[in-house]
Write a protein that holds these residues in place. Sequence first.
Motif, PDB file in Angstrom:
ATOM      1  N   ASN A 127      27.367  25.774 -10.959  1.00 29.69           N
ATOM      2  CA  ASN A 127      27.187  26.338 -12.175  1.00 29.69           C
ATOM      3  C   ASN A 127      26.559  27.744 -12.044  1.00 29.69           C
ATOM      4  OD1 ASN A 127      28.084  24.228 -13.650  1.00 29.69           O
ATOM      5  ND2 ASN A 127      26.109  23.236 -13.663  1.00 29.69           N
ATOM      6  N   VAL A 128      25.762  28.140 -10.863  1.00 30.98           N
ATOM      7  CA  VAL A 128      25.120  29.276 -10.751  1.00 30.98           C
ATOM      8  C   VAL A 128      26.136  30.409  -9.935  1.00 30.98           C
ATOM      9  CG1 VAL A 128      22.754  28.269 -10.926  1.00 30.98           C
ATOM     10  CG2 VAL A 128      23.890  28.534  -8.604  1.00 30.98           C
ATOM     11  N   SER A 129      27.177  29.993  -9.488  1.00 35.94           N
ATOM     12  CA  SER A 129      27.968  30.859  -8.832  1.00 35.94           C
ATOM     13  C   SER A 129      29.380  30.517  -8.732  1.00 35.94           C
ATOM     14  CB  SER A 129      27.416  31.084  -7.194  1.00 35.94           C
ATOM     15  OG  SER A 129      28.010  32.009  -6.593  1.00 35.94           O
ATOM     16  N   LYS A 130      30.376  31.391  -9.556  1.00 34.53           N
ATOM     17  CA  LYS A 130      31.792  30.980  -9.657  1.00 34.53           C
ATOM     18  C   LYS A 130      32.400  32.361 -10.366  1.00 34.53           C
ATOM     19  CE  LYS A 130      29.802  29.798 -14.154  1.00 34.53           C
ATOM     20  NZ  LYS A 130      28.589  30.198 -13.623  1.00 34.53           N
ATOM     21  N   VAL A 131      33.410  32.084 -10.749  1.00 35.06           N
ATOM     22  CA  VAL A 131      34.043  33.506 -11.417  1.00 35.06           C
ATOM     23  C   VAL A 131      34.352  33.140 -13.135  1.00 35.06           C
ATOM     24  CG1 VAL A 131      36.280  34.525 -11.907  1.00 35.06           C
ATOM     25  CG2 VAL A 131      35.735  33.669  -9.519  1.00 35.06           C
ATOM     26  N   ASP A 132      33.186  33.937 -13.857  1.00 35.46           N
ATOM     27  CA  ASP A 132      33.354  34.135 -15.012  1.00 35.46           C
ATOM     28  C   ASP A 132      34.097  35.179 -15.666  1.00 35.46           C
ATOM     29  OD1 ASP A 132      32.605  33.961 -17.700  1.00 35.46           O
ATOM     30  OD2 ASP A 132      30.364  34.609 -17.793  1.00 35.46           O
ATOM     31  N   GLY A 133      35.448  34.475 -15.730  1.00 34.74           N
ATOM     32  CA  GLY A 133      36.425  35.477 -16.202  1.00 34.74           C
ATOM     33  C   GLY A 133      37.809  35.041 -15.859  1.00 34.74           C
ATOM     34  N   TYR A 134      38.420  36.051 -15.129  1.00 36.05           N
ATOM     35  CA  TYR A 134      39.793  35.691 -14.473  1.00 36.05           C
ATOM     36  C   TYR A 134      39.864  35.641 -13.073  1.00 36.05           C
ATOM     37  CZ  TYR A 134      42.376  35.960 -19.102  1.00 36.05           C
ATOM     38  OH  TYR A 134      42.787  35.841 -20.273  1.00 36.05           O
ATOM     39  N   ALA A 135      40.208  34.367 -12.824  1.00 36.14           N
ATOM     40  CA  ALA A 135      40.648  34.202 -11.194  1.00 36.14           C
ATOM     41  C   ALA A 135      41.864  34.169 -10.898  1.00 36.14           C
ATOM     42  CB  ALA A 135      39.757  33.152 -10.820  1.00 36.14           C
ATOM     43  N   SER A 136      42.529  34.810  -9.923  1.00 34.76           N
ATOM     44  CA  SER A 136      43.996  34.428  -9.538  1.00 34.76           C
ATOM     45  C   SER A 136      44.034  34.177  -8.177  1.00 34.76           C
ATOM     46  CB  SER A 136      44.615  35.759  -9.905  1.00 34.76           C
ATOM     47  OG  SER A 136      44.255  36.962  -8.973  1.00 34.76           O
ATOM     48  N   MET A 137      45.484  33.726  -7.871  1.00 29.25           N
ATOM     49  CA  MET A 137      45.964  33.423  -6.674  1.00 29.25           C
ATOM     50  C   MET A 137      47.340  33.552  -6.281  1.00 29.25           C
ATOM     51  SD  MET A 137      47.901  30.457  -6.217  1.00 29.25           S
ATOM     52  CE  MET A 137      48.448  28.960  -7.222  1.00 29.25           C
ATOM     53  N   SER A 138      47.581  34.090  -4.913  1.00 27.61           N
ATOM     54  CA  SER A 138      49.096  34.262  -4.909  1.00 27.61           C
ATOM     55  C   SER A 138      49.538  33.639  -3.549  1.00 27.61           C
ATOM     56  CB  SER A 138      49.275  35.817  -4.945  1.00 27.61           C
ATOM     57  OG  SER A 138      48.560  36.300  -3.873  1.00 27.61           O
ATOM     58  N   GLY A 139      50.739  33.062  -3.534  1.00 29.86           N
ATOM     59  CA  GLY A 139      51.293  32.534  -2.168  1.00 29.86           C
ATOM     60  C   GLY A 139      50.822  31.368  -1.735  1.00 29.86           C
ATOM     61  N   GLN A 140      50.181  30.417  -2.949  1.00 26.96           N
ATOM     62  CA  GLN A 140      49.678  28.976  -2.587  1.00 26.96           C
ATOM     63  C   GLN A 140      50.477  28.186  -3.521  1.00 26.96           C
ATOM     64  OE1 GLN A 140      45.574  28.524  -1.543  1.00 26.96           O
ATOM     65  NE2 GLN A 140      45.306  30.648  -1.867  1.00 26.96           N
ATOM     66  N   GLN A 141      50.642  26.983  -3.159  1.00 26.08           N
ATOM     67  CA  GLN A 141      51.317  25.950  -4.005  1.00 26.08           C
ATOM     68  C   GLN A 141      50.354  25.225  -4.708  1.00 26.08           C
ATOM     69  OE1 GLN A 141      54.303  23.763  -1.995  1.00 26.08           O
ATOM     70  NE2 GLN A 141      54.505  22.236  -3.541  1.00 26.08           N
TER      71      GLN A 141
END
Length: 381
Positions: A127-141
Amino acid sequence: MKNIIIPIFLLLCSRSVAQPALYNSGNLRIHDQGQLGFHANLINDGIFDDNLGLVGFYSPSSLEVSGALNPVFFDVEIAADGGVILNTSVNVRNNTNFISGDFRTNKAEPQLFYEFLQDAFFVGESNVSKVDGYASMSGQQSFTFPVGDAAEIRPLILNSEATNPFSKCAYFYEDPNFPSTFNPFNTQIKPRTVEAVSTFEFWRLEGSVTSTVTLSWNARSNLSFIAEEVGNVLIMGWNKVAQQWLPLGTTAVGGDLNAGFVTSGPFIPDDFEIITFGSLAIAEDLLTLDNYYISPNGDGINDFLQIPELEQSPNNRLEIYDRRGLKVFQMENYRDEFTGISNVENTVLNRGIGLPEGLYFYIITMDDLSLNFQGFLFLER
């Protein structure tokens, strides 16, 4: 090799900024086992992508990353209580260690994101550390997006049929009817088979590969407002073409209305603007099919068999029989095609002029709802 720790405190450029920053306009590189600690903002207008070692963001207040080019890091660590604001995207090739503070992007600018490249992963999300907004990934299933808002982490688990060239996700603790960065998604525009759609939160998910998603809820999700029991919970998506909420199915569900999870059926994320929780209505209270009357004489009134309830079950089957039990019509995924003419090979006489006037009976199977109905049809010439 001995670790090299480089704390950054000073403004290393001539441009005017509000607080000290590292300005890279050349070719900056972190070697294997090297460590670079940012205690000030990063402005990256140069090459900063052939990196090994660790980059750390350390500050009791907020930091910013900006510039014309995206930095590409190997290992990243965040211990910045005020968070790290991304005014340009950041790419990570290996591990992200969440300790304290969020990587924050402006949700009104979805082109900015924190990207996990192929084989990248993370630890310590909370809760105190994460992505507040857009996270993305590439090349993973398969991937778990460590997204949330300022208060809580609200991850989305993506399992795809093949490797994703690119996928992106953000969480919104907002009413879909009144979103801050989208046009409204009216939660009343839904199939009759759906009792309600959540008005408390939603996720934006992008991806071109057929996938399932798993969402979890907690007390803040207020599932009891839309469902009476966990077994009725499902995932809903706002379909871009239909411009309405459609169920994404349920392949697994667990927990209770205070805390639990649900997994969708397969769908293509790019077909939907946003997704959230919904609940199924009790089937027996929903649908009752009547007896029908058609008079295909070309006057525009009752010229074909119309069954509006089939809109709730696009995957359906209609069969029509005469009084002797002879099948005279059948259709998969019926859409108002019956005009009194047989479409099956049997002993029907004078097929071209249509079936004779009289009483028929129908059988309807609604595969989407696991329902079956039968009734009567009167054909008048």
